[in-house]
Design an enzyme around this catalytic site. Sequence first.
Site, short mmCIF file in Angstrom:
data_model
loop_
_atom_site.label_atom_id
_atom_site.label_comp_id
_atom_site.label_asym_id
_atom_site.label_seq_id
_atom_site.Cartn_x
_atom_site.Cartn_y
_atom_site.Cartn_z
N ARG A 24 -34.74 -20.18 69.94
CA ARG A 24 -33.29 -20.37 69.75
C ARG A 24 -32.51 -19.08 69.90
O ARG A 24 -31.31 -19.09 70.14
CB ARG A 24 -32.99 -20.94 68.36
CG ARG A 24 -33.67 -22.26 68.07
CD ARG A 24 -33.57 -22.60 66.60
NE ARG A 24 -34.35 -21.60 65.84
CZ ARG A 24 -34.23 -21.40 64.54
NH1 ARG A 24 -33.39 -22.10 63.83
NH2 ARG A 24 -34.98 -20.48 63.93
N GLU A 29 -31.05 -8.93 59.63
CA GLU A 29 -30.34 -8.50 58.42
C GLU A 29 -29.83 -7.10 58.68
O GLU A 29 -30.59 -6.13 58.61
CB GLU A 29 -31.33 -8.53 57.25
CG GLU A 29 -30.73 -8.28 55.90
CD GLU A 29 -31.80 -8.40 54.82
OE1 GLU A 29 -32.45 -7.38 54.53
OE2 GLU A 29 -31.98 -9.52 54.28
N GLN A 47 -14.83 -1.73 53.43
CA GLN A 47 -14.01 -2.25 54.53
C GLN A 47 -14.87 -2.40 55.77
O GLN A 47 -15.70 -1.54 56.05
CB GLN A 47 -12.85 -1.29 54.79
CG GLN A 47 -11.88 -1.71 55.86
CD GLN A 47 -10.71 -0.74 55.94
OE1 GLN A 47 -10.15 -0.35 54.95
NE2 GLN A 47 -10.37 -0.34 57.16
N ASP A 48 -14.66 -3.47 56.52
CA ASP A 48 -15.30 -3.67 57.81
C ASP A 48 -14.24 -3.55 58.89
O ASP A 48 -13.13 -4.05 58.74
CB ASP A 48 -15.93 -5.06 57.90
CG ASP A 48 -17.17 -5.22 57.04
OD1 ASP A 48 -17.69 -4.22 56.54
OD2 ASP A 48 -17.60 -6.38 56.85
N ARG A 60 -13.41 7.57 71.88
CA ARG A 60 -12.62 7.46 70.65
C ARG A 60 -13.18 8.49 69.68
O ARG A 60 -14.34 8.47 69.33
CB ARG A 60 -12.72 6.06 70.07
CG ARG A 60 -12.12 4.99 70.98
CD ARG A 60 -12.15 3.63 70.33
NE ARG A 60 -11.73 2.58 71.22
CZ ARG A 60 -10.51 2.03 71.23
NH1 ARG A 60 -9.59 2.47 70.39
NH2 ARG A 60 -10.22 1.07 72.07
N HIS A 63 -13.07 11.70 64.89
CA HIS A 63 -12.18 11.45 63.75
C HIS A 63 -12.89 11.65 62.42
O HIS A 63 -14.10 11.47 62.32
CB HIS A 63 -11.64 10.02 63.80
CG HIS A 63 -10.92 9.70 65.06
ND1 HIS A 63 -11.02 8.47 65.67
CD2 HIS A 63 -10.10 10.43 65.85
CE1 HIS A 63 -10.29 8.45 66.76
NE2 HIS A 63 -9.71 9.65 66.90
N LYS A 73 -19.72 5.99 57.50
CA LYS A 73 -19.59 4.85 58.40
C LYS A 73 -20.97 4.36 58.83
O LYS A 73 -21.86 5.17 59.06
CB LYS A 73 -18.82 5.23 59.67
CG LYS A 73 -17.39 5.66 59.42
CD LYS A 73 -16.73 6.07 60.72
CE LYS A 73 -15.31 6.54 60.46
NZ LYS A 73 -14.68 7.01 61.69
N HIS A 120 -16.57 11.74 63.56
CA HIS A 120 -17.28 10.68 64.28
C HIS A 120 -16.52 10.31 65.55
O HIS A 120 -15.29 10.28 65.56
CB HIS A 120 -17.40 9.43 63.39
CG HIS A 120 -17.94 8.25 64.11
ND1 HIS A 120 -17.14 7.19 64.49
CD2 HIS A 120 -19.19 7.99 64.55
CE1 HIS A 120 -17.90 6.31 65.12
NE2 HIS A 120 -19.14 6.76 65.17
N TYR A 133 -18.07 -1.72 62.42
CA TYR A 133 -18.53 -0.68 61.52
C TYR A 133 -17.97 -0.86 60.13
O TYR A 133 -16.88 -1.39 59.94
CB TYR A 133 -18.25 0.72 62.06
CG TYR A 133 -16.81 1.08 62.31
CD1 TYR A 133 -16.11 1.85 61.38
CD2 TYR A 133 -16.17 0.71 63.48
CE1 TYR A 133 -14.79 2.22 61.62
CE2 TYR A 133 -14.87 1.08 63.73
CZ TYR A 133 -14.18 1.83 62.79
OH TYR A 133 -12.88 2.19 63.03
#
Length: 184
Positions: A24, A29, A47-48, A60, A63, A73, A120, A133
């Site tokens: 399938r 996890e 936070q996601d 990007r 930061h 993160k 990052h 993230y």
Amino acid sequence: MTSITPLSIPEVLLITPKRHGDGRGWFSETWSRRVMAQAGLDHDFVQDNQAFSARAGTVRGLHFQKAPHAQAKLVRVLRGAIFDVAVDIRQGSATYGQWAGARLTAEGGEQILVPRGFAHGYCTLVDNCELFYKVDGQYAPETEGGIIWNDPDLAIDWGFTGEPTLSDKDKVLPRLRDLPAAAF
């Protein structure tokens, strides 16, 4: 079993959860407080975030958020492939100004854990990349900062050639040596 591998800076970890598959598809996890605690990791993610980049060569970063709102993160790719980078900006650290990086792919399910005290960033290696993230601190724009992606003192090999796609904000970030002392 989840694989946890330190990168060239030992605090930056490549985490690859095991995938359990059959006809399938597969199940994985991707975060377990219990498994991470057994590995000595204790993060309370609050936070996601999800990001999409349409073009290969989109950079990007780099930061960060300064104390008291620094963030760790945990980054993974949902679609596509990126080269992900963490730069140690902890004043006095033995690895200050060094970077660690890893290729993350949707197919491989790799994740990178970027600790607090690190800048990052990432570069998309293919078109239509989507990332997910987790962060362990709330977004606080008054504490955010950054380092220019192509700082010659860092000499990051982003894994692409050509001109990157950057935000206006990321085009004018300072070099690491020009940052004021950050309190992490």
